[in-house]
Scaffold this motif. Structure first.
Motif, PDB file in Angstrom:
ATOM      1  N   LYS A   1       7.823   0.558  -6.914  1.00 44.66           N
ATOM      2  CA  LYS A   1       7.214  -0.763  -6.746  1.00 44.66           C
ATOM      3  C   LYS A   1       8.311  -1.756  -6.377  1.00 44.66           C
ATOM      4  N   GLY A   2       7.896  -2.867  -5.788  1.00 44.60           N
ATOM      5  CA  GLY A   2       8.850  -3.917  -5.438  1.00 44.60           C
ATOM      6  C   GLY A   2       8.645  -4.452  -4.041  1.00 44.60           C
ATOM      7  N   GLN A   3       7.742  -3.840  -3.287  1.00 45.99           N
ATOM      8  CA  GLN A   3       7.479  -4.298  -1.926  1.00 45.99           C
ATOM      9  C   GLN A   3       6.530  -5.488  -1.887  1.00 45.99           C
ATOM     10  N   ASN A   4       5.569  -5.516  -2.770  1.00 47.12           N
ATOM     11  CA  ASN A   4       4.527  -6.543  -2.744  1.00 47.12           C
ATOM     12  C   ASN A   4       4.823  -7.656  -3.745  1.00 47.12           C
ATOM     13  N   PRO A   5       4.386  -8.868  -3.470  1.00 46.51           N
ATOM     14  CA  PRO A   5       4.567  -9.951  -4.445  1.00 46.51           C
ATOM     15  C   PRO A   5       3.866  -9.577  -5.753  1.00 46.51           C
ATOM     16  N   GLY A   6       4.534  -9.804  -6.828  1.00 46.65           N
ATOM     17  CA  GLY A   6       3.968  -9.497  -8.131  1.00 46.65           C
ATOM     18  C   GLY A   6       4.303  -8.097  -8.627  1.00 46.65           C
ATOM     19  N   ASP A   7       4.864  -7.247  -7.763  1.00 46.18           N
ATOM     20  CA  ASP A   7       5.283  -5.913  -8.205  1.00 46.18           C
ATOM     21  C   ASP A   7       6.456  -6.047  -9.171  1.00 46.18           C
ATOM     22  N   PRO A   8       6.536  -5.141 -10.154  1.00 40.48           N
ATOM     23  CA  PRO A   8       7.736  -5.145 -11.001  1.00 40.48           C
ATOM     24  C   PRO A   8       8.945  -4.719 -10.186  1.00 40.48           C
ATOM     25  N   ARG A   9      10.019  -5.458 -10.325  1.00 39.03           N
ATOM     26  CA  ARG A   9      11.217  -5.146  -9.541  1.00 39.03           C
ATOM     27  C   ARG A   9      12.405  -4.756 -10.405  1.00 39.03           C
ATOM     28  N   GLY A  10      12.288  -4.834 -11.678  1.00 41.48           N
ATOM     29  CA  GLY A  10      13.400  -4.463 -12.538  1.00 41.48           C
ATOM     30  C   GLY A  10      14.455  -5.541 -12.621  1.00 41.48           C
TER      31      GLY A  10
ATOM     32  N   ILE B   1       9.190  -7.221  13.557  1.00 46.39           N
ATOM     33  CA  ILE B   1       9.508  -7.877  12.286  1.00 46.39           C
ATOM     34  C   ILE B   1       9.291  -9.388  12.333  1.00 46.39           C
ATOM     35  N   THR B   2       8.686  -9.872  13.410  1.00 47.19           N
ATOM     36  CA  THR B   2       8.432 -11.307  13.558  1.00 47.19           C
ATOM     37  C   THR B   2       7.659 -11.891  12.379  1.00 47.19           C
ATOM     38  N   PRO B   3       6.572 -11.244  11.911  1.00 43.43           N
ATOM     39  CA  PRO B   3       5.790 -11.870  10.842  1.00 43.43           C
ATOM     40  C   PRO B   3       6.413 -11.767   9.440  1.00 43.43           C
ATOM     41  N   VAL B   4       7.505 -11.024   9.278  1.00 42.89           N
ATOM     42  CA  VAL B   4       8.105 -10.834   7.954  1.00 42.89           C
ATOM     43  C   VAL B   4       9.039 -11.999   7.652  1.00 42.89           C
ATOM     44  N   GLN B   5       8.600 -12.880   6.782  1.00 46.07           N
ATOM     45  CA  GLN B   5       9.381 -14.062   6.420  1.00 46.07           C
ATOM     46  C   GLN B   5      10.443 -13.698   5.373  1.00 46.07           C
ATOM     47  N   THR B   6      11.395 -14.591   5.173  1.00 42.63           N
ATOM     48  CA  THR B   6      12.438 -14.389   4.171  1.00 42.63           C
ATOM     49  C   THR B   6      11.793 -14.162   2.807  1.00 42.63           C
ATOM     50  N   GLY B   7      12.222 -13.093   2.137  1.00 44.92           N
ATOM     51  CA  GLY B   7      11.684 -12.750   0.823  1.00 44.92           C
ATOM     52  C   GLY B   7      10.471 -11.833   0.891  1.00 44.92           C
ATOM     53  N   GLN B   8       9.959 -11.588   2.085  1.00 45.12           N
ATOM     54  CA  GLN B   8       8.802 -10.710   2.231  1.00 45.12           C
ATOM     55  C   GLN B   8       9.235  -9.312   2.661  1.00 45.12           C
ATOM     56  N   ALA B   9       8.252  -8.377   2.586  1.00 44.33           N
ATOM     57  CA  ALA B   9       8.522  -6.990   2.960  1.00 44.33           C
ATOM     58  C   ALA B   9       7.279  -6.363   3.557  1.00 44.33           C
ATOM     59  N   VAL B  10       7.496  -5.335   4.348  1.00 44.20           N
ATOM     60  CA  VAL B  10       6.393  -4.538   4.876  1.00 44.20           C
ATOM     61  C   VAL B  10       6.730  -3.065   4.647  1.00 44.20           C
ATOM     62  N   THR B  11       5.690  -2.261   4.629  1.00 41.35           N
ATOM     63  CA  THR B  11       5.866  -0.817   4.529  1.00 41.35           C
ATOM     64  C   THR B  11       5.218  -0.198   5.752  1.00 41.35           C
ATOM     65  N   VAL B  12       5.964   0.640   6.450  1.00 38.40           N
ATOM     66  CA  VAL B  12       5.437   1.348   7.613  1.00 38.40           C
ATOM     67  C   VAL B  12       5.568   2.849   7.349  1.00 38.40           C
ATOM     68  N   LEU B  13       4.776   3.613   8.066  1.00 37.88           N
ATOM     69  CA  LEU B  13       4.819   5.064   7.926  1.00 37.88           C
ATOM     70  C   LEU B  13       5.594   5.646   9.098  1.00 37.88           C
ATOM     71  N   TRP B  14       6.602   6.452   8.800  1.00 39.92           N
ATOM     72  CA  TRP B  14       7.426   7.099   9.819  1.00 39.92           C
ATOM     73  C   TRP B  14       7.677   8.535   9.380  1.00 39.92           C
ATOM     74  N   ARG B  15       7.266   9.480  10.209  1.00 38.18           N
ATOM     75  CA  ARG B  15       7.429  10.908   9.910  1.00 38.18           C
ATOM     76  C   ARG B  15       6.825  11.277   8.564  1.00 38.18           C
ATOM     77  N   GLY B  16       5.734  10.630   8.231  1.00 38.55           N
ATOM     78  CA  GLY B  16       5.044  10.926   6.981  1.00 38.55           C
ATOM     79  C   GLY B  16       5.672  10.294   5.748  1.00 38.55           C
ATOM     80  N   MET B  17       6.669   9.430   5.937  1.00 34.57           N
ATOM     81  CA  MET B  17       7.347   8.788   4.809  1.00 34.57           C
ATOM     82  C   MET B  17       7.129   7.283   4.859  1.00 34.57           C
ATOM     83  N   PRO B  18       6.970   6.651   3.679  1.00 32.26           N
ATOM     84  CA  PRO B  18       6.916   5.187   3.672  1.00 32.26           C
ATOM     85  C   PRO B  18       8.319   4.629   3.902  1.00 32.26           C
ATOM     86  N   ILE B  19       8.398   3.664   4.798  1.00 33.30           N
ATOM     87  CA  ILE B  19       9.679   2.997   5.068  1.00 33.30           C
ATOM     88  C   ILE B  19       9.543   1.547   4.622  1.00 33.30           C
ATOM     89  N   PHE B  20      10.436   1.139   3.721  1.00 31.77           N
ATOM     90  CA  PHE B  20      10.448  -0.243   3.251  1.00 31.77           C
ATOM     91  C   PHE B  20      11.310  -1.068   4.200  1.00 31.77           C
TER      92      PHE B  20
END
Length: 194
Positions: A140-149, A57-76
């Motif tokens: 949606k909500g992981q990437n900058p510009g995604d609608p977050r509600g 998680i070193t490259p994930v700055q405050t306010g940022q997010a990543v999505t990884v795949l674990w057991r076939g599921m996206p993990i936010f």
């Protein structure tokens, strides 16, 4: 000639032994034939290797997010801002549509507080299964510009489910909060999933 039980006693016990031996031999043979069919249902090595993964998680700055795949599921994996952390803590659990923290692998029904969803001392990190609990879409909500509600978390554009910054459903057709996978911090810069 009339036979008595004593006259046929030896034949009966030998016959019983032959029946038992034949049955035991057949059972062992059937088990031996079925074992490869049962054994092939075990997960293969590639599936077992995904049972646990480590995320840097070193490259994930405050306010940022990543999505990884674990057991076939996206993990936010999201590094929440101080404002998002405070909003998450301030939410009244009784106002939530689903007041239960959905912890995968746990049968405990803990309240959906920030303390039960995040790890102690790491309350700025949200780790959640990125699958909408309504019909399995990816919100949606992981990437900058995604609608977050309106709650700044995640928004499922398919049917309008709205989640807050901690993955708790706030409105829409989704019946429950996002699932929280089993995870732990190993050091300051790595998360172990599984």
């Amino acid at each position: 000639m009339n036979a008595t039980v004593e006259d046929i006693g030896g034949d009966v016990s030998r016959r019983d032994f032959l029946y038992l031996a034949t049955g035991a031999f057949a059972a062992i043979g059937a088990a031996g034939a079925l074992w490869p069919l049962v054994d092939q249902m075990n997960p293969d090595a590639s599936a077992l290797s995904l049972a646990t993964i480590e995320i840097d998680i070193t490259p994930v700055q405050t306010g940022q997010a990543v999505t990884v795949l674990w057991r076939g599921m996206p993990i936010f994996v999201r590094n929440l801002t101080a404002e998002e952390v405070e909003k998450g803590k301030a939410a009244d659990v009784s106002d939530l549509k689903d007041p239960v923290a959905r912890l995968l692998g746990s049968t405990a029904e803990l309240p959906a507080t920030a303390a039960n969803i995040t790890k102690a001392g790491k309350d700025n990190w949200l780790v959640a299964v990125g699958i909408c609990t309504h019909l399995g879409c990816v919100p949606k909500g992981q990437n900058p510009g995604d609608p977050r509600g309106p709650f700044g978390g995640y928004f499922c554009v398919c049917h309008g489910s709205v989640y807050d910054t901690l993955g708790r459903v706030r409105s829409g057709p989704a019946p429950r909060n996002l699932d929280i996978p089993p995870y732990e911090f190993i050091g300051e810069t790595k998360i172990k999933l599984g």
